[in-house]
Design a protein around this motif. Structure first.
Motif, PDB file in Angstrom:
ATOM      1  N   GLU A 433      13.165  75.079  -2.461  1.00 36.16           N
ATOM      2  CA  GLU A 433      14.284  74.142  -2.541  1.00 36.16           C
ATOM      3  C   GLU A 433      15.535  74.753  -1.912  1.00 36.16           C
ATOM      4  OE1 GLU A 433      16.974  71.920  -5.982  1.00 36.16           O
ATOM      5  OE2 GLU A 433      15.149  73.004  -6.539  1.00 36.16           O
ATOM      6  N   THR A 434      15.711  76.053  -2.103  1.00 32.60           N
ATOM      7  CA  THR A 434      16.835  76.770  -1.504  1.00 32.60           C
ATOM      8  C   THR A 434      16.303  77.583  -0.326  1.00 32.60           C
ATOM      9  OG1 THR A 434      17.776  77.014  -3.721  1.00 32.60           O
ATOM     10  CG2 THR A 434      18.724  78.354  -1.970  1.00 32.60           C
ATOM     11  N   SER A 435      16.861  77.447   0.831  1.00 32.92           N
ATOM     12  CA  SER A 435      18.021  76.609   1.101  1.00 32.92           C
ATOM     13  C   SER A 435      17.603  75.179   1.435  1.00 32.92           C
ATOM     14  CB  SER A 435      18.827  77.196   2.262  1.00 32.92           C
ATOM     15  OG  SER A 435      18.022  77.295   3.417  1.00 32.92           O
ATOM     16  N   LEU A 436      18.467  74.234   1.038  1.00 37.72           N
ATOM     17  CA  LEU A 436      18.103  72.823   1.128  1.00 37.72           C
ATOM     18  C   LEU A 436      17.860  72.356   2.560  1.00 37.72           C
ATOM     19  CD1 LEU A 436      20.492  71.370  -1.582  1.00 37.72           C
ATOM     20  CD2 LEU A 436      18.003  71.203  -1.599  1.00 37.72           C
ATOM     21  N   HIS A 437      18.633  72.876   3.515  1.00 41.26           N
ATOM     22  CA  HIS A 437      18.456  72.412   4.896  1.00 41.26           C
ATOM     23  C   HIS A 437      17.094  72.810   5.459  1.00 41.26           C
ATOM     24  CE1 HIS A 437      19.688  76.572   5.630  1.00 41.26           C
ATOM     25  NE2 HIS A 437      19.172  76.451   6.820  1.00 41.26           N
ATOM     26  N   GLY A 438      16.480  73.840   4.860  1.00 36.41           N
ATOM     27  CA  GLY A 438      15.169  74.286   5.325  1.00 36.41           C
ATOM     28  C   GLY A 438      14.080  73.256   5.107  1.00 36.41           C
ATOM     29  N   LEU A 439      14.251  72.377   4.114  1.00 39.14           N
ATOM     30  CA  LEU A 439      13.250  71.350   3.841  1.00 39.14           C
ATOM     31  C   LEU A 439      13.122  70.385   5.019  1.00 39.14           C
ATOM     32  CD1 LEU A 439      14.202  70.594   0.132  1.00 39.14           C
ATOM     33  CD2 LEU A 439      12.151  71.784   0.928  1.00 39.14           C
ATOM     34  N   MET A 440      14.259  70.067   5.653  1.00 39.56           N
ATOM     35  CA  MET A 440      14.220  69.205   6.829  1.00 39.56           C
ATOM     36  C   MET A 440      13.593  69.937   8.012  1.00 39.56           C
ATOM     37  SD  MET A 440      15.269  66.174   6.106  1.00 39.56           S
ATOM     38  CE  MET A 440      15.328  65.604   7.793  1.00 39.56           C
ATOM     39  N   SER A 441      13.874  71.233   8.124  1.00 37.70           N
ATOM     40  CA  SER A 441      13.310  72.017   9.234  1.00 37.70           C
ATOM     41  C   SER A 441      11.790  72.084   9.137  1.00 37.70           C
ATOM     42  CB  SER A 441      13.897  73.429   9.228  1.00 37.70           C
ATOM     43  OG  SER A 441      15.295  73.396   9.409  1.00 37.70           O
ATOM     44  N   ILE A 442      11.283  72.267   7.905  1.00 35.83           N
ATOM     45  CA  ILE A 442       9.829  72.339   7.709  1.00 35.83           C
ATOM     46  C   ILE A 442       9.193  70.998   8.066  1.00 35.83           C
ATOM     47  CG2 ILE A 442       8.015  72.591   5.970  1.00 35.83           C
ATOM     48  CD1 ILE A 442       9.791  74.660   4.581  1.00 35.83           C
ATOM     49  N   HIS A 443       9.854  69.892   7.706  1.00 32.42           N
ATOM     50  CA  HIS A 443       9.330  68.585   8.092  1.00 32.42           C
ATOM     51  C   HIS A 443       9.343  68.434   9.611  1.00 32.42           C
ATOM     52  CE1 HIS A 443       9.962  64.362   9.377  1.00 32.42           C
ATOM     53  NE2 HIS A 443       8.917  64.173   8.603  1.00 32.42           N
ATOM     54  N   ALA A 444      10.447  68.830  10.232  1.00 38.62           N
ATOM     55  CA  ALA A 444      10.605  68.631  11.682  1.00 38.62           C
ATOM     56  C   ALA A 444       9.555  69.391  12.473  1.00 38.62           C
ATOM     57  CB  ALA A 444      12.009  69.060  12.115  1.00 38.62           C
ATOM     58  N   ILE A 445       9.285  70.644  12.102  1.00 34.91           N
ATOM     59  CA  ILE A 445       8.336  71.433  12.889  1.00 34.91           C
ATOM     60  C   ILE A 445       6.911  70.922  12.690  1.00 34.91           C
ATOM     61  CG2 ILE A 445       7.918  73.257  11.172  1.00 34.91           C
ATOM     62  CD1 ILE A 445       7.976  75.232  13.572  1.00 34.91           C
ATOM     63  N   ASN A 446       6.585  70.456  11.472  1.00 33.88           N
ATOM     64  CA  ASN A 446       5.248  69.908  11.243  1.00 33.88           C
ATOM     65  C   ASN A 446       5.085  68.526  11.861  1.00 33.88           C
ATOM     66  OD1 ASN A 446       3.429  71.635   9.332  1.00 33.88           O
ATOM     67  ND2 ASN A 446       5.499  71.860   8.522  1.00 33.88           N
ATOM     68  N   LYS A 447       6.186  67.810  12.000  1.00 33.77           N
ATOM     69  CA  LYS A 447       6.141  66.511  12.662  1.00 33.77           C
ATOM     70  C   LYS A 447       5.946  66.665  14.161  1.00 33.77           C
ATOM     71  CE  LYS A 447       9.568  64.748  14.273  1.00 33.77           C
ATOM     72  NZ  LYS A 447      10.182  64.551  15.609  1.00 33.77           N
ATOM     73  N   THR A 448       6.457  67.767  14.700  1.00 31.90           N
ATOM     74  CA  THR A 448       6.422  67.987  16.147  1.00 31.90           C
ATOM     75  C   THR A 448       5.164  68.723  16.597  1.00 31.90           C
ATOM     76  OG1 THR A 448       8.842  68.118  16.122  1.00 31.90           O
ATOM     77  CG2 THR A 448       7.726  68.892  18.111  1.00 31.90           C
ATOM     78  N   PHE A 449       4.745  69.716  15.809  1.00 30.70           N
ATOM     79  CA  PHE A 449       3.623  70.570  16.213  1.00 30.70           C
ATOM     80  C   PHE A 449       2.476  70.497  15.218  1.00 30.70           C
ATOM     81  CE2 PHE A 449       7.448  72.634  17.966  1.00 30.70           C
ATOM     82  CZ  PHE A 449       7.090  72.709  19.308  1.00 30.70           C
ATOM     83  N   ARG A 450       1.285  70.781  15.711  1.00 32.18           N
ATOM     84  CA  ARG A 450       0.118  70.933  14.852  1.00 32.18           C
ATOM     85  C   ARG A 450      -0.619  72.195  15.262  1.00 32.18           C
ATOM     86  NH1 ARG A 450      -4.947  69.157  16.535  1.00 32.18           N
ATOM     87  NH2 ARG A 450      -5.399  68.394  14.440  1.00 32.18           N
ATOM     88  N   PHE A 451      -1.307  72.790  14.307  1.00 31.70           N
ATOM     89  CA  PHE A 451      -2.064  74.006  14.581  1.00 31.70           C
ATOM     90  C   PHE A 451      -3.398  73.919  13.858  1.00 31.70           C
ATOM     91  CE2 PHE A 451      -3.301  78.304  13.130  1.00 31.70           C
ATOM     92  CZ  PHE A 451      -3.577  78.865  14.369  1.00 31.70           C
ATOM     93  N   SER A 452      -4.469  74.264  14.553  1.00 34.25           N
ATOM     94  CA  SER A 452      -5.808  74.254  13.969  1.00 34.25           C
ATOM     95  C   SER A 452      -6.395  75.655  14.018  1.00 34.25           C
ATOM     96  CB  SER A 452      -6.729  73.290  14.729  1.00 34.25           C
ATOM     97  OG  SER A 452      -6.244  71.974  14.667  1.00 34.25           O
ATOM     98  N   ILE A 453      -7.220  75.969  13.038  1.00 35.45           N
ATOM     99  CA  ILE A 453      -7.909  77.257  12.987  1.00 35.45           C
ATOM    100  C   ILE A 453      -9.226  77.116  13.741  1.00 35.45           C
ATOM    101  CG2 ILE A 453      -8.947  78.995  11.480  1.00 35.45           C
ATOM    102  CD1 ILE A 453      -6.940  78.033   9.332  1.00 35.45           C
ATOM    103  N   THR A 454      -9.384  77.902  14.789  1.00 31.51           N
ATOM    104  CA  THR A 454     -10.562  77.808  15.655  1.00 31.51           C
ATOM    105  C   THR A 454     -11.371  79.095  15.588  1.00 31.51           C
ATOM    106  OG1 THR A 454      -9.506  78.743  17.625  1.00 31.51           O
ATOM    107  CG2 THR A 454      -9.161  76.397  17.208  1.00 31.51           C
ATOM    108  N   THR A 455     -12.466  79.128  16.334  1.00 34.61           N
ATOM    109  CA  THR A 455     -13.291  80.334  16.385  1.00 34.61           C
ATOM    110  C   THR A 455     -12.531  81.496  17.023  1.00 34.61           C
ATOM    111  OG1 THR A 455     -14.218  79.516  18.480  1.00 34.61           O
ATOM    112  CG2 THR A 455     -15.473  79.079  16.475  1.00 34.61           C
ATOM    113  N   GLU A 456     -11.446  81.199  17.742  1.00 35.28           N
ATOM    114  CA  GLU A 456     -10.648  82.256  18.367  1.00 35.28           C
ATOM    115  C   GLU A 456      -9.566  82.811  17.442  1.00 35.28           C
ATOM    116  OE1 GLU A 456      -9.011  80.581  21.871  1.00 35.28           O
ATOM    117  OE2 GLU A 456     -10.900  80.570  22.988  1.00 35.28           O
ATOM    118  N   THR A 457      -9.336  82.144  16.327  1.00 37.77           N
ATOM    119  CA  THR A 457      -8.209  82.525  15.473  1.00 37.77           C
ATOM    120  C   THR A 457      -8.338  83.945  14.945  1.00 37.77           C
ATOM    121  OG1 THR A 457      -7.788  80.227  14.826  1.00 37.77           O
ATOM    122  CG2 THR A 457      -6.942  81.946  13.369  1.00 37.77           C
TER     123      THR A 457
END
Length: 718
Positions: A433-457
């Motif tokens: 919850e702290t810091s509050l602005h970080g909650l929007m950042s976490i939403h923004a990066i997950n909304k923009t990017f995706r990551f999958s675990i592959t055989t190369e991971t």
């Protein structure tokens, strides 16, 4: 990581603000102190919802569409970037502007004749203009989409499609309106599921506000009941209904028998961090903004204040809670998740929580005190559950086969249901919850990017050994042996420059730190110790030290009392999606054994399609760490038949994979082990519960295993 692909039918929502970035840890970002996100709760995320909302829900579930609300935020000083985005975005776009800003007016002027870009102005009364693509409110937006669908669809290049929002008569009364405000997120989510975008009320805003107040006054007469909270029960069940009916009818087919059956529950538990005192000199102000709530969500003010101060304090609290409700709705949109907001907690749990404060780390490292950890944690967890969860909701969560995304600074993993900690029965990730602005950042990066675990991971995993002390060196040979066997990279780094060099050179998918952790009591921040140097959040951000997944095997890098700027926040700001950290000091042997198990089990989990997402995998490894340690201990001390030992150990590990078996497993583990040792000692219960000391931060539930994803698509699409 890759950029999330958007459907041409998805709707892009963009807010523009003239405010400069504001990073106060405890106060909600002033940029979102408006009704923009409230607006988003009432409009579709995709044009397909306006054709057949239930078919859209099924399509999202079948194709693993986790895009959620496409909401972006721009500061007006990024004018050029915003113009470029609007000119190149192929989707329908609604831009939120402020008519008092000349820059905002310029943005509107440039696109006022667009067929696929619409604008909603705040303070429109101060801006005397009219244009075909100005939206007055959410109902106006939906109506414009219906009326102008021909020109809109032509501009988007979409054929053979009709926008005609409607609600199946079966679900007309499926979503009652509660006057308990925290339930509104679920009300709007259910409306979006059943396609109720043209909802209108016979009641005016004034009438609704009046009934809200009456509902609050009624609740105030029974402040210690859970009467209001039980409103959530029908909402959660109704949201889950659509997924469960899809499974029962075979519309959705699972890949494994252990994956979650329903979407993650978004659980909000606001906490008044004691360190907020550092922001205010006036104790009266501190008392007001640290007001707790009773079980029935009634503010528990114990001291007399002036009316002016009471109003000011309630305004600050309301802004914070409104922001948490709004950001939780954004996070719920990734998977049509129900939202549950619990009563605000604070002073009444400081005493129990202070046992785990950063200033007590030296004491907690004492072997005698560590033996008391389980009891102390369970005492806290039992008290917390009694304060924040009704018996009915405890039963719902206990039986709900879904993961949990918690927005809180509290160790929600320790909350108990029937004396069993939540993290043992459920896969839990936490958004600080702290810091509050970080909650929007976490939403923004997950909304923009995706990551999958592959055989190369696994081959793109980097382990940084940041210490040369003998207790650490004892495990280094084992780490190198495992790296030869499994193919991951290991680098011994005793300086920050070495860390920077190898992270930039190898660009890992998973980054593991094995070192000391620490807390700067003056700045209330946590850090890692690399050799004799300090790796703090500033260095992480400025030098882009990150990977999609970060695992920190170090002591107390995410304390829940005594800090408000943990190093995980810096990894998120740099670009990470998931960071596993620790609440208090961990034992070097247990910590090393745990991350080695991750490295040993991950290749097998990838090849055999066991887990759906990283959260499921990492929670299983952490959950079974104490279990595995217990079995290893008895194997060393007792003469046990190899067959009996393997059978018992294997069954325990398999049962821990299955949601429906975990409660029974936890309750009967000591009894099962006693059959092997032929004594009455509580071997599992007396083992230091290292599994309770970790917290998975970020949206690990959105990180899928690629082979699982492929198998799921084959079952449900082709």
């Amino acid at each position: 990581m890759e950029i999330r692909r958007k459907n041409i039918t998805s709707i892009s929502y963009i807010q523009v603000s003239d405010y400069s970035e504001f990073n106060n840890s405890f106060l909600p970002p002033v940029e979102f102190n408006n009704e923009v996100i409230e607006f988003l709760k009432m409009v579709p995320v995709d044009l397909l919802q306006l054709s057949d909302s239930l078919e859209f829900l099924e399509l999202c579930n079948r194709t693993l569409n986790q895009n959620g609300i496409d909401f972006s935020f721009f500061y007006s000083h990024s004018f050029t970037s915003l113009i470029d985005l609007l000119e190149t975005t192929p989707q329908l776009t609604l831009v939120f502007l402020d008519s008092k800003s000349e820059i905002h007016k310029n943005i509107f002027a440039k696109f006022k004749n667009s067929e696929k870009i619409y604008f909603h102005f705040r303070n429109l009364n101060d801006f005397n203009l009219s244009a075909k693509n100005i939206v007055l409110n959410y109902q106006d937006f939906v109506q414009l989409l219906v009326e102008r669908q021909d020109s809109i669809l032509k501009a988007l290049g979409i054929n053979n499609f009709i926008i005609n929002p409607s609600v199946n008569i079966i679900y007309k009364n499926f979503n009652p309106f509660f006057y308990f405000i925290p339930t509104r997120n679920n009300y709007f989510l259910l409306n979006s599921i059943i396609g109720n975008f043209v909802v209108s009320s016979d009641e005016s805003v004034q009438e609704i506000n009046k009934k809200n107040e009456a509902e609050t006054q009624k609740a105030g007469k029974v402040p210690n009941s859970f009467e209001r909270q039980n409103s959530y029960l029908s909402q959660i069940n109704n949201i889950d209904f659509f997924q469960m009916i899809s499974l029962k009818k075979g519309l959705i087919k699972l890949v494994t028998n252990i994956e979650p059956k329903v979407s993650p529950l978004i659980l909000i538990l606001p906490f008044n961090n004691p360190d907020i005192k550092s922001l205010y000199k006036n104790n009266d102000v501190i008392d007001l903004i640290q007001t707790e709530q009773t079980e029935n969500y009634i503010s528990n003010v114990t001291t007399k204040k002036t009316i002016t101060m009471a109003i000011a304090g309630s305004h600050i609290v309301k802004e914070r809670i409104t922001f948490l409700d709004n950001v939780s709705f954004l996070h719920s949109s990734f998977a049509f998740s129900p939202v549950l907001r619990l009563p605000i907690q604070g002073k009444s749990i400081y005493r129990e929580l202070s046992f785990f404060r950063s200033l007590s780390f030296a004491s907690l490292s004492n072997p005698l005190n560590r033996k008391k950890l389980r009891r102390s944690i369970l005492q806290f967890g039992n008290k917390l559950s009694k304060k924040v969860l009704s018996p009915n909701l405890q039963d719902t969560i206990k039986e709900r086969d879904g993961q949990i995304v918690a927005i809180t600074d509290l160790p929600i993993e320790w909350l108990t249901i029937n004396n069993i900690p939540l993290i043992f029965t459920h896969d839990v990730c936490r958004l600080p919850e702290t810091s509050l602005h970080g909650l929007m950042s976490i939403h923004a990066i997950n909304k923009t990017f995706r990551f999958s675990i592959t055989t190369e991971t696994i081959t793109k995993t980097l382990v940084i050994l940041g210490n040369n002390e003998d207790p650490f060196k004892f495990w280094h040979d084992r780490v190198y042996e495992s790296s030869i066997k499994n193919g991951f990279a290991v680098r011994h780094c005793l300086s920050l420059n070495e860390v920077k060099h190898f992270v930039h050179l190898l660009k890992p998918d998973i980054l593991i730190f094995d070192c000391h952790g620490g807390v700067d009591d003056e700045s209330k921040t946590t850090f890692l110790k690399i050799g004799n140097e300090i790796l703090d959040g500033k260095f992480v951000i400025e030098n882009e030290i990150y990977a999609p997944i970060v695992f920190i095997s170090a002591c107390g890098t995410a304390p829940t009392y005594g800090t408000y700027n943990i190093i995980a926040n810096a990894f998120f700001e740099a670009g990470s999606l998931s960071v596993t950290s620790t609440y208090i000091p961990i034992a070097i042997n247990s910590g090393s054994f745990l991350y080695l198990r991750i490295l040993e089990k991950l290749p097998f989990a990838i090849k055999q399609i066991i887990h759906k997402n990283w959260l499921e995998f990492i929670c299983h490894i952490i959950r079974t760490s104490t279990l595995s340690e217990t079995y290893l201990n008895i194997q060393k001390k007792y003469k046990i038949s190899t067959d009996e030992f393997v059978k018992s150990n294997s069954k325990a590990l398999m049962d821990s994979l299955v949601f429906s078996e975990r409660r029974k497993l936890y309750s009967e583990l000591d009894e099962h082990i006693q059959k092997l040792t032929s004594d009455k000692k509580l071997h599992y219960s007396e083992t230091i519960p290292e599994f309770l000391l970790y917290s998975n931060l970020g949206r690990a539930d959105l990180i899928l295993f690629k082979d699982w994803e492929t198998a799921y698509i084959e079952k449900n699409v082709y």
